[in-house]
Design a protein around this motif. Structure first.
Motif, PDB file in Angstrom:
ATOM      1  N   TYR A 471      69.487  31.427  13.666  1.00 45.00           N
ATOM      2  CA  TYR A 471      70.357  32.382  13.287  1.00 45.00           C
ATOM      3  C   TYR A 471      70.481  33.612  14.179  1.00 45.00           C
ATOM      4  CZ  TYR A 471      71.304  29.434   9.250  1.00 45.00           C
ATOM      5  OH  TYR A 471      71.565  28.235   8.519  1.00 45.00           O
ATOM      6  N   CYS A 472      71.178  33.918  14.727  1.00 46.09           N
ATOM      7  CA  CYS A 472      71.209  35.334  15.767  1.00 46.09           C
ATOM      8  C   CYS A 472      72.070  36.374  15.231  1.00 46.09           C
ATOM      9  CB  CYS A 472      71.521  34.814  17.336  1.00 46.09           C
ATOM     10  SG  CYS A 472      71.479  35.839  18.438  1.00 46.09           S
ATOM     11  N   PHE A 473      71.528  37.563  14.843  1.00 50.73           N
ATOM     12  CA  PHE A 473      72.501  38.627  14.555  1.00 50.73           C
ATOM     13  C   PHE A 473      72.476  39.836  15.782  1.00 50.73           C
ATOM     14  CE2 PHE A 473      70.404  37.138  11.021  1.00 50.73           C
ATOM     15  CZ  PHE A 473      71.226  37.287   9.844  1.00 50.73           C
ATOM     16  N   SER A 474      73.927  39.833  16.044  1.00 51.02           N
ATOM     17  CA  SER A 474      73.951  40.977  17.251  1.00 51.02           C
ATOM     18  C   SER A 474      74.786  42.118  16.637  1.00 51.02           C
ATOM     19  CB  SER A 474      74.614  40.178  18.348  1.00 51.02           C
ATOM     20  OG  SER A 474      76.187  39.826  17.811  1.00 51.02           O
ATOM     21  N   ASP A 475      74.530  43.233  17.332  1.00 51.72           N
ATOM     22  CA  ASP A 475      75.418  44.565  16.897  1.00 51.72           C
ATOM     23  C   ASP A 475      75.579  45.353  18.294  1.00 51.72           C
ATOM     24  OD1 ASP A 475      76.849  46.095  15.464  1.00 51.72           O
ATOM     25  OD2 ASP A 475      75.041  46.942  14.473  1.00 51.72           O
ATOM     26  N   GLY A 476      76.402  46.205  18.496  1.00 51.17           N
ATOM     27  CA  GLY A 476      76.614  47.209  19.326  1.00 51.17           C
ATOM     28  C   GLY A 476      76.699  48.660  18.869  1.00 51.17           C
ATOM     29  N   SER A 477      76.205  49.670  19.557  1.00 49.57           N
ATOM     30  CA  SER A 477      76.292  50.814  19.125  1.00 49.57           C
ATOM     31  C   SER A 477      77.105  51.737  20.249  1.00 49.57           C
ATOM     32  CB  SER A 477      74.893  51.554  19.135  1.00 49.57           C
ATOM     33  OG  SER A 477      74.849  52.853  19.037  1.00 49.57           O
ATOM     34  N   TRP A 478      78.041  52.673  19.631  1.00 48.68           N
ATOM     35  CA  TRP A 478      78.949  53.169  20.533  1.00 48.68           C
ATOM     36  C   TRP A 478      79.267  54.740  19.922  1.00 48.68           C
ATOM     37  CZ3 TRP A 478      83.919  54.961  21.231  1.00 48.68           C
ATOM     38  CH2 TRP A 478      84.651  55.132  22.228  1.00 48.68           C
ATOM     39  N   VAL A 479      79.578  55.651  20.551  1.00 47.71           N
ATOM     40  CA  VAL A 479      79.756  56.844  20.353  1.00 47.71           C
ATOM     41  C   VAL A 479      81.383  57.150  20.616  1.00 47.71           C
ATOM     42  CG1 VAL A 479      77.665  57.736  19.726  1.00 47.71           C
ATOM     43  CG2 VAL A 479      78.854  58.040  21.868  1.00 47.71           C
ATOM     44  N   ASP A 480      81.963  58.196  20.197  1.00 43.87           N
ATOM     45  CA  ASP A 480      83.332  58.322  20.443  1.00 43.87           C
ATOM     46  C   ASP A 480      83.624  58.865  21.963  1.00 43.87           C
ATOM     47  OD1 ASP A 480      84.265  57.974  17.823  1.00 43.87           O
ATOM     48  OD2 ASP A 480      84.142  59.842  17.301  1.00 43.87           O
ATOM     49  N   ASP A 481      82.790  59.811  22.430  1.00 44.08           N
ATOM     50  CA  ASP A 481      82.700  60.125  24.012  1.00 44.08           C
ATOM     51  C   ASP A 481      82.421  59.386  24.905  1.00 44.08           C
ATOM     52  OD1 ASP A 481      80.357  60.559  23.053  1.00 44.08           O
ATOM     53  OD2 ASP A 481      80.451  62.754  23.751  1.00 44.08           O
ATOM     54  N   ASN A 482      81.319  58.387  24.611  1.00 47.59           N
ATOM     55  CA  ASN A 482      80.773  57.218  25.368  1.00 47.59           C
ATOM     56  C   ASN A 482      80.110  57.998  26.464  1.00 47.59           C
ATOM     57  OD1 ASN A 482      79.893  54.837  25.690  1.00 47.59           O
ATOM     58  ND2 ASN A 482      81.669  54.209  27.093  1.00 47.59           N
ATOM     59  N   GLN A 483      79.893  59.224  26.534  1.00 39.90           N
ATOM     60  CA  GLN A 483      79.358  60.087  27.707  1.00 39.90           C
ATOM     61  C   GLN A 483      77.817  59.518  27.860  1.00 39.90           C
ATOM     62  OE1 GLN A 483      80.712  62.103  29.678  1.00 39.90           O
ATOM     63  NE2 GLN A 483      82.580  61.836  28.853  1.00 39.90           N
ATOM     64  N   GLY A 485      76.705  56.396  27.114  1.00 36.26           N
ATOM     65  CA  GLY A 485      76.527  55.076  27.361  1.00 36.26           C
ATOM     66  C   GLY A 485      76.634  54.538  25.996  1.00 36.26           C
ATOM     67  N   SER A 486      76.396  53.211  25.928  1.00 38.77           N
ATOM     68  CA  SER A 486      76.352  52.303  24.734  1.00 38.77           C
ATOM     69  C   SER A 486      75.229  51.573  24.500  1.00 38.77           C
ATOM     70  CB  SER A 486      77.616  51.417  24.760  1.00 38.77           C
ATOM     71  OG  SER A 486      78.801  52.207  24.649  1.00 38.77           O
ATOM     72  N   GLY A 487      74.837  50.958  23.508  1.00 39.06           N
ATOM     73  CA  GLY A 487      73.611  49.943  23.547  1.00 39.06           C
ATOM     74  C   GLY A 487      74.098  48.826  22.508  1.00 39.06           C
ATOM     75  N   TRP A 488      73.571  47.558  22.853  1.00 39.20           N
ATOM     76  CA  TRP A 488      73.605  46.315  22.181  1.00 39.20           C
ATOM     77  C   TRP A 488      72.429  45.882  21.853  1.00 39.20           C
ATOM     78  CZ3 TRP A 488      76.274  47.619  26.590  1.00 39.20           C
ATOM     79  CH2 TRP A 488      75.943  47.099  27.652  1.00 39.20           C
ATOM     80  N   ALA A 489      72.418  44.891  21.009  1.00 43.25           N
ATOM     81  CA  ALA A 489      70.653  44.101  20.570  1.00 43.25           C
ATOM     82  C   ALA A 489      71.267  43.067  19.860  1.00 43.25           C
ATOM     83  CB  ALA A 489      69.981  45.285  19.867  1.00 43.25           C
ATOM     84  N   TYR A 490      70.128  42.118  19.809  1.00 48.80           N
ATOM     85  CA  TYR A 490      70.293  40.786  19.134  1.00 48.80           C
ATOM     86  C   TYR A 490      68.859  40.720  18.261  1.00 48.80           C
ATOM     87  CZ  TYR A 490      67.840  38.762  22.977  1.00 48.80           C
ATOM     88  OH  TYR A 490      66.882  38.698  24.108  1.00 48.80           O
ATOM     89  N   VAL A 491      69.021  39.576  17.422  1.00 47.49           N
ATOM     90  CA  VAL A 491      67.670  39.477  16.569  1.00 47.49           C
ATOM     91  C   VAL A 491      67.938  38.037  16.269  1.00 47.49           C
ATOM     92  CG1 VAL A 491      65.963  39.779  14.746  1.00 47.49           C
ATOM     93  CG2 VAL A 491      67.493  41.746  15.768  1.00 47.49           C
ATOM     94  N   ILE A 492      66.870  37.167  16.767  1.00 45.76           N
ATOM     95  CA  ILE A 492      67.037  35.566  16.465  1.00 45.76           C
ATOM     96  C   ILE A 492      65.978  35.119  15.359  1.00 45.76           C
ATOM     97  CG2 ILE A 492      67.004  33.162  17.444  1.00 45.76           C
ATOM     98  CD1 ILE A 492      67.480  34.417  20.159  1.00 45.76           C
TER      99      ILE A 492
END
Length: 616
Positions: A471-483, A485-492
């Motif tokens: 089972y693999c959980f994934s998610d992303g992190s984003w803010v309004d202005d995106n100045q 950058g963004s981040g994303w991750a996964y956990v297995i």
């Protein structure tokens, strides 16, 4: 017979007044639209002989007049003078009742605003005309395959670029109108580069400095973005870039697109950056035209919420909705409203004799109105309420349930109706009659909702997938202005809930959905690289889950994530043991924390596999 498309864009033999499929072939002057004005007038005159409420007139204008004009505007640009005449006819039809001429109490430009902005949702014909010309411009810019586009390109764009082409004295009215709307749509149009075979390297909008690079000759107009790609070790052919765009232009392109055009087989596509999915729509074009002219200024949040509740609350008869809108717009024909409009002396309230009969006094402060509200199920005391109806409704409506709000609307409508009967017919009334009439309206509305309710479809039972090995959980992190950058991750995890691997990454994304998609994409590639053949991917993004499961079309995703969504969906379809499920945000906290950490600390890439797990 000449085709309709070629007749529109070629000046010559057809004479003014010639029509094809009900639309004028050549119409360059306001006088050529006489038949259209006659057709609109005939429709309105026929309805004037029938008693219609203003709410019914709005429905007829939307369902008959606007489609009639849309058919003509789709092929011919209607001059502004003709549009003003049509608006004058519709405005007169809306406010007058047969031969009974009435005073317009709300400006027409306010009526043509959206319902959430205090209008009635009728189209502003100038913006409507502009949106249909933008649709034609979009078809030309997107290089769609159509006969009329071939004719236009051959006549007007054989030696010029669409975005800098100048008007000539010999061009048709339709082409002039297309060129006029360029300034509206130009800031919102962009080519999304795929294989680079469609977009021109110079002259087409595919980067922020495209207007500074216009082709000087025919050979430069034929250069595509794909012609500037280099070998596998270099994404761009630097000598070609410098030769075509100069040193500074080549440097700008290299820094803006460091990876070069996409190596996949996705074609270039024209996108509208002000829409979520990048596709052109008349609704978006209409909104662009209104924003360009500055006619839609945002309302205070409490007023917008009030208008939305008036039009979307259930259990209110249509006439009561319309009446409530008129009270908020100060459009009730009270003594104070009429006296201030025509400059006569105030006569006072016809019921209690108060010196000022405005909408607040009539509906809330008059003694009979006070008694009615106190006797109703709301038990409302109106003595200490504000002095303006919009402020009163904005104050009390947030504290009312759906049922009580509908009661308030229909009590107001019933009281106004009985009050008018007392003034003009001498029929006295009290609070009991108002509440009895209100109950009748509410009962009829409940019966109508029961009769015309849409039956619920029983969902089919779906076969559950067998339990996965991982089972693999994934998610992303984003803010309004995106100045930043963004981040994303996964956990297995394995099927025994033992943590097997985790990873996180920092980068750029165009939207919150894009960051969620990149997290799932990164997780999918990692699972594939580990040799896992059975895995359930869990995401807290409902939209992403529905797209990957085939419950929604890929066309609905944000335009910045379109190509990645296609690629990831193809990978899911080709992998039998992989499938996607939705999980609530609370159960996805670990992947969420890692994604936030990657964004805040700018972690480029990391992953860790626990060696104690025998599966891997």
């Amino acid at each position: 017979m000449r085709t309709f498309a070629s007749n529109i864009f070629t000046a010559g033999s057809p004479t003014a007044g010639d029509v094809y499929l009900g639309a004028p072939i050549t119409a360059n002057r306001p006088g050529d639209f006489g038949p259209l004005l006659v057709k609109v007038d005939n429709k309105l005159q026929a309805w004037k002989r029938t008693y219609l409420s203003q709410a019914g007139k709005v429905v007829l204008l939307k369902s008959v007049i606007e489609p009639m004009l849309m058919y003509t505007m789709s092929t011919t640009a209607i001059p502004n003078s003709v549009i003003k005449k049509i608006e004058a006819k519709t405005r007169e039809f809306f406010w007058n009742n047969g031969n009974d001429r009435r005073m317009p109490l709300v400006a027409w430009k306010e009526i043509t605003k959206p319902k959430s902005q205090g209008g009635l949702g009728l189209k502003n014909l100038l913006d409507f005309n502009n949106s249909l010309q933008m649709k034609a411009l979009w078809a030309i810019a997107a290089k769609e395959q159509a006969l009329w586009i071939t004719v236009v390109t051959a006549k007007y764009l054989s030696r010029a670029n669409l975005w800098v082409s100048a008007r000539t004295t010999r061009c048709t009215a339709m082409w002039r109108s297309i060129l006029e709307v360029r300034t509206i749509i130009k800031p919102h149009i962009r080519w999304q580069i795929g294989d680079g075979l469609t977009c021109n390297a110079k002259g087409d909008p595919w980067h922020n400095m495209w207007e500074a690079f216009q082709p000087a000759n025919a050979s430069e107009r034929r250069v595509k973005v794909s012609d500037l790609t280099g070998n596998p070790n270099s994404p761009w052919d630097t000598p070609k870039l410098i030769e075509l765009l100069g040193f500074h232009g080549a440097l700008f392109i290299s820094l803006t697109f460091p990876d070069g055009p996409s190596s996949s087989s996705h074609p270039d596509r024209l996108i509208l950056t002000c829409t979520k999915n990048g596709k052109f729509s008349l609704k978006a074009a209409y909104r662009m035209s209104q924003n360009f002219r500055g006619v839609n200024r945002p309302l205070p949040q409490h007023m917008e919420a009030l208008y939305n509740r008036i039009w979307h609350s259930s259990g209110i008869i249509p006439k009561a909705r319309f009446f409530l809108w008129k009270t908020v717009r100060h459009a009730l024909p009270t003594d104070y409203t009429i006296a201030t409009r025509i400059g006569r002396q105030l006569q006072g309230c016809s019921i209690c004799g108060h010196r000022r009969e405005d909408d607040t006094h009539v509906l809330f402060k008059c003694p009979k109105a006070r008694q009615t509200w106190l006797s109703s199920s709301l038990g409302l005391r109106t003595e200490n309420l504000p002095d303006e109806v919009p402020a009163i409704l904005a104050t009390i409506s947030p504290n009312l349930s759906e049922e009580l709000f509908s009661v308030m609307a229909m009590v107001s409508w019933s009281y106004w109706k009985l009050r008018c009967k007392q003034i003009f017919e001498g029929k006295d009334f009290g609070a009991a009659q108002v509440l009895k009439l209100t109950e009748g309206y509410a009962r009829n509305m409940r019966q109508a909702n029961l009769i015309y309710a849409v039956p619920r479809m029983v969902p089919r039972a779906t076969s559950e997938r067998p339990p996965a090995s991982f089972y693999c959980f994934s998610d992303g992190s984003w803010v309004d202005d995106n100045q930043d950058g963004s981040g994303w991750a996964y956990v297995i995890f394995d099927d025994n809930q033992v943590l097997c691997q985790f990873g996180m990454q920092y980068g750029r994304s165009s939207s919150p959905f894009h960051s969620e998609l990149l997290g799932l994409y990164c997780a999918f590639r990692t699972v594939k690289s580990l040799g896992i053949d059975s895995c359930c991917f869990l995401t807290d993004c409902q939209h992403l889950y529905r797209v990957m499961s085939g419950l929604e079309m890929i066309d609905s995703v944000h335009w910045g994530a379109f190509y990645e969504a296609i690629d990831l969906k193809c990978l899911f379809d080709a992998s039998e043991g992989f499938y996607c499920k939705h999980v609530c945000r609370v159960n996805n906290c670990l992947a969420d924390s890692l994604a936030n950490y990657a964004r805040l600390r700018k972690v480029v890439s990391t992953g860790y596999t626990f060696p104690t797990v025998p599966h891997l």
